[in-house]
Write a protein that holds these residues in place. Structure first.
Motif, PDB file in Angstrom:
ATOM      1  N   PRO A   1      23.686  48.355 -51.861  1.00  0.00           N
ATOM      2  CA  PRO A   1      23.108  48.501 -50.307  1.00  0.00           C
ATOM      3  C   PRO A   1      22.246  49.863 -50.111  1.00  0.00           C
ATOM      4  CG  PRO A   1      25.540  49.116 -50.684  1.00  0.00           C
ATOM      5  CD  PRO A   1      25.030  48.429 -51.807  1.00  0.00           C
TER       6      PRO A   1
ATOM      7  N   GLU B   1      19.537  50.364 -47.081  1.00  0.00           N
ATOM      8  CA  GLU B   1      20.368  51.359 -45.996  1.00  0.00           C
ATOM      9  C   GLU B   1      19.677  52.681 -46.034  1.00  0.00           C
ATOM     10  OE1 GLU B   1      24.556  50.812 -46.573  1.00  0.00           O
ATOM     11  OE2 GLU B   1      24.624  48.782 -45.875  1.00  0.00           O
TER      12      GLU B   1
ATOM     13  N   GLY C   1      16.507  43.116 -44.693  1.00  0.00           N
ATOM     14  CA  GLY C   1      17.607  42.750 -45.056  1.00  0.00           C
ATOM     15  C   GLY C   1      17.415  40.984 -45.262  1.00  0.00           C
TER      16      GLY C   1
END
Lengths: 461, 196
Positions: B19, B23, B116
């Motif tokens: 992630p 992120e 994403g």
């Protein structure tokens, strides 16, 4: 000084010649001519005529049908359409058509109604667009766009099918090539000449006596015009026989619904000439014609279409196995077909026929049926008249059932634009066809999926 | 073009991307931890045998709020190119460097709201993996060049945007066609000797 071609004629027949006028006028002004209610012409310009002649030459010389796979020319044509139609672009992108033809999604009637703008090439000039009325025998009244040059190609195809079935007479020149016989309460009737046939005449008539000056007029008119062949749907020929019209042409061309064996025998026995059943749809044009050696079989007619029998999921079926008929290709610049499901069923097989034809053969064909309805007084109501009314309303598809007690149910699939008042008008129009004592109940319901769709059912004995 | 690794394996690997790759984007240089994209790109290129990135290239890869999705796409691509299967095939670090600094990642970003989607959406995941291979002159194993190019064209987000534009044109066209059909239905057709 000879009279020039009147403008109302040259607008409809741009290549009209003065020497074709006598025949044109003889057809129109005959003392027993029907009450013409419209004018119509082939709308062919010089370039269109050259196109039709080129097509006619290909129809004779390019009958090289390879086998179950689509030909190189069909694949090339599909690839070229990819750059001109969103439908083709989205359906065949990434596919190796030669190896993966079976993955090409099927095109359905509903796609023509809902996605015509994606199918129609975006560079097509709409100025030549024509819309030929459909008899609506499929239960899906699709107003298909067409081009005069593509409609003009019907003539060589019809000539080919008639000749293969034994018609010896020429349809070209100073004669009436054909009369299309209708038997309806109401339809358009006109007379014209066709440029491709060097001015040969054609008339569309309706046997309904209200359209004529006297009860004998239809027989006298047909006899005097002496058409080389008669075209029409099977019911119109039955009506012709019932009326005892004596004229026998050189050939009969039956279209719109499948000519069943018993009907063929009756028509054949009366006319004593070749009887040709042509499988043709408004969306595809002529697809196949009945074999002279075995009329239960049909041979693919044009050389520029690819016809296959497919499963429900679009898998091509082995030779001889009955499935849904799908058509690709064609010459209508406004309606390129990519595995278009015609709604009919049949099996496809290959190889030269005993009649000499080399194109693929459709057998075990299940096309559109001739269904006739009954009024309380014993009269007959032609399903084409019902279609004619339904098609003037915003209906996607429909089916019509007459119960044994004469009452009728009209199932329609339509959008929000089909209001209750429109539905009532449609009901009134159909009830008027039947006369007193027959009610029509319109019901909103999509036709059942799967199996063969039967748009017309009559349960009256 | 030459045959590359399995597309399925690439997509599976991308679905499991750590992630931090997306992120943390935008926080580099700040107090919180996050991916420093210039460092990520530099590591990738040097691992593949290329030279260090230049100060100008560092500047181009430094994040700002308006460049965020665009640079997140580059971060995702770094993860894709770090695939051992690709490194075994000696992918061209020059082509990758050129690709990262081209307009393509920016064009891709203009078609989406959140980078994403190239991880979560199977079609977009396939698109970015195919694009990564295509840029380095490869196609997925088991395919051929034509098939791979056409499939990429089908998935291409930028092309899809163009198609949407075309769709808007098509809607205009639909109106024109419907009007023409209605007008022509009311007029006479072209004469034909059979009926359908």
């Amino acid at each position: 000084m000879k009279q020039p071609v009147p403008r109302e004629i040259s607008e409809r027949i741009p290549l009209m010649k003065k020497e074709w006028l006598p025949l044109y006028n003889r057809m129109g002004e005959h003392s027993h001519a029907p009450r013409w209610n419209t004018m119509c012409g082939d709308r062919l310009f010089k370039g269109d005529l050259e196109y039709v002649r080129g097509f006619a030459a290909g129809l004779e010389s390019e009958r090289t049908f390879t086998g179950p796979e689509p030909s190189e020319s069909i694949i090339e044509w599909c690839e070229s359409m990819k750059n001109r139609s969103h439908w083709f672009e989205s359906k065949i992108a990434g596919l190796d058509l030669k190896r993966e033809w079976h993955l090409v999604p099927l095109m359905r009637r509903s796609d023509m109604q809902s996605s015509l703008e994606y199918i129609l090439p975006y560079d097509a000039n709409l100025s030549r667009l024509v819309v030929n009325p459909t008899s609506g025998t499929t239960g899906h009244p699709i107003p298909a766009p067409n081009h005069p040059a593509a409609v003009g190609c019907y003539d060589p195809m019809i000539q080919y099918a008639l000749r293969m079935n034994g018609l010896k007479s020429s349809c070209v020149g100073d004669k009436v090539a054909a009369i299309q016989v209708c038997s309806q309460q109401k339809t358009i009737v006109y007379h014209t000449v066709h440029s491709y046939l060097d001015g040969a005449g054609f008339a569309k008539i309706n046997l309904n006596e209200n359209e004529w000056r006297s009860p004998e007029s239809s027989a006298l008119y047909i006899k005097d015009m002496a058409p080389v062949f008669l075209s029409g749907d099977p019911y119109s020929f039955l009506d012709y026989i019932r009326r005892g019209i004596e004229y026998r042409p050189g050939a009969i061309l039956s279209t719109a619904v499948t000519l069943e064996r018993a009907l063929r025998e009756k028509i054949s026995g009366y006319f004593r000439c070749p009887v040709v059943d042509m499988y043709s749809l408004n969306e595809t044009g002529p697809v196949a014609y009945s074999c002279p050696d075995d009329p239960s079989k049909y041979h693919i007619l044009p050389h520029d279409i690819y016809v296959e029998a497919v499963s429900e999921t679009g898998e091509p079926l082995p030779e001889g196995e009955v499935g849904k008929i799908a058509v690709s290709g064609g010459r209508n610049p406004y309606l390129p077909l990519l595995r278009y499901l015609t709604g009919d069923r049949g099996a496809v097989s290959y190889g030269k026929c005993s009649c000499g034809e080399t194109s693929p053969t459709l057998s075990s064909f299940e096309g559109r049926e001739l269904v006739l309805f009954r009024s309380r007084g014993g009269g007959i109501v032609n399903s084409i008249d019902i279609s004619g009314i339904v098609r003037s309303f915003p209906v996607y598809s429909f089916s019509f059932l007459q119960r044994a007690d004469y009452s009728c149910i009209l199932k329609i699939d339509a959008g929000g634009e089909m209001t209750a008042s429109l539905a009532n008008r449609m009901k009134d129009g159909i009830e008027a066809l039947f006369g007193e004592g027959v009610t029509v109940e319109p019901v909103r319901e999509k036709p059942a999926a799967g199996g063969k769709f039967r748009p017309f059912i009559c349960e009256v004995e | 073009m030459r045959e590359g690794p399995s597309l399925e394996a690439m997509m599976d690997r991308l679905a499991a991307i750590p992630p931090e790759f997306t992120e943390g984007m935008g926080k580099a240089g700040g107090k919180k931890s996050g991916v420093k994209l210039p460092a990520l790109v530099n590591d990738l290129l040097t691992d593949l045998g290329g030279g260090h990135i230049t100060p100008e290239e560092v500047k181009a890869l430094e994040t700002s709020p308006e460049k965020k999705p665009h640079l997140e796409i580059v971060a995702i691509l770094c993860h894709i190119y770090h695939d051992p299967a690709l490194r075994e095939l000696s992918v061209s670090h020059e082509k990758i460097r050129k690709f990262f600094l081209s307009r393509k990642p920016e064009e891709l970003a203009s078609c989406i709201d959140d980078a994403g989607i190239f991880i979560t959406d199977p079609e977009r995941r396939e698109e970015i993996c195919r694009l990564a291979l295509n840029v380095t002159g490869m196609y997925p194993s088991g395919e051929n060049e034509k098939r791979a190019k056409e499939r990429l064209a089908t998935l291409d987000s930028v092309e899809r945007e163009k198609i949407l534009d075309k769709t808007r044109e098509a809607q205009k066209r639909a109106r024109e066609i419907r009007e023409a059909m209605l007008r022509k239905e009311a007029e006479e057709a072209a004469s034909k000797m059979s009926r359908e």
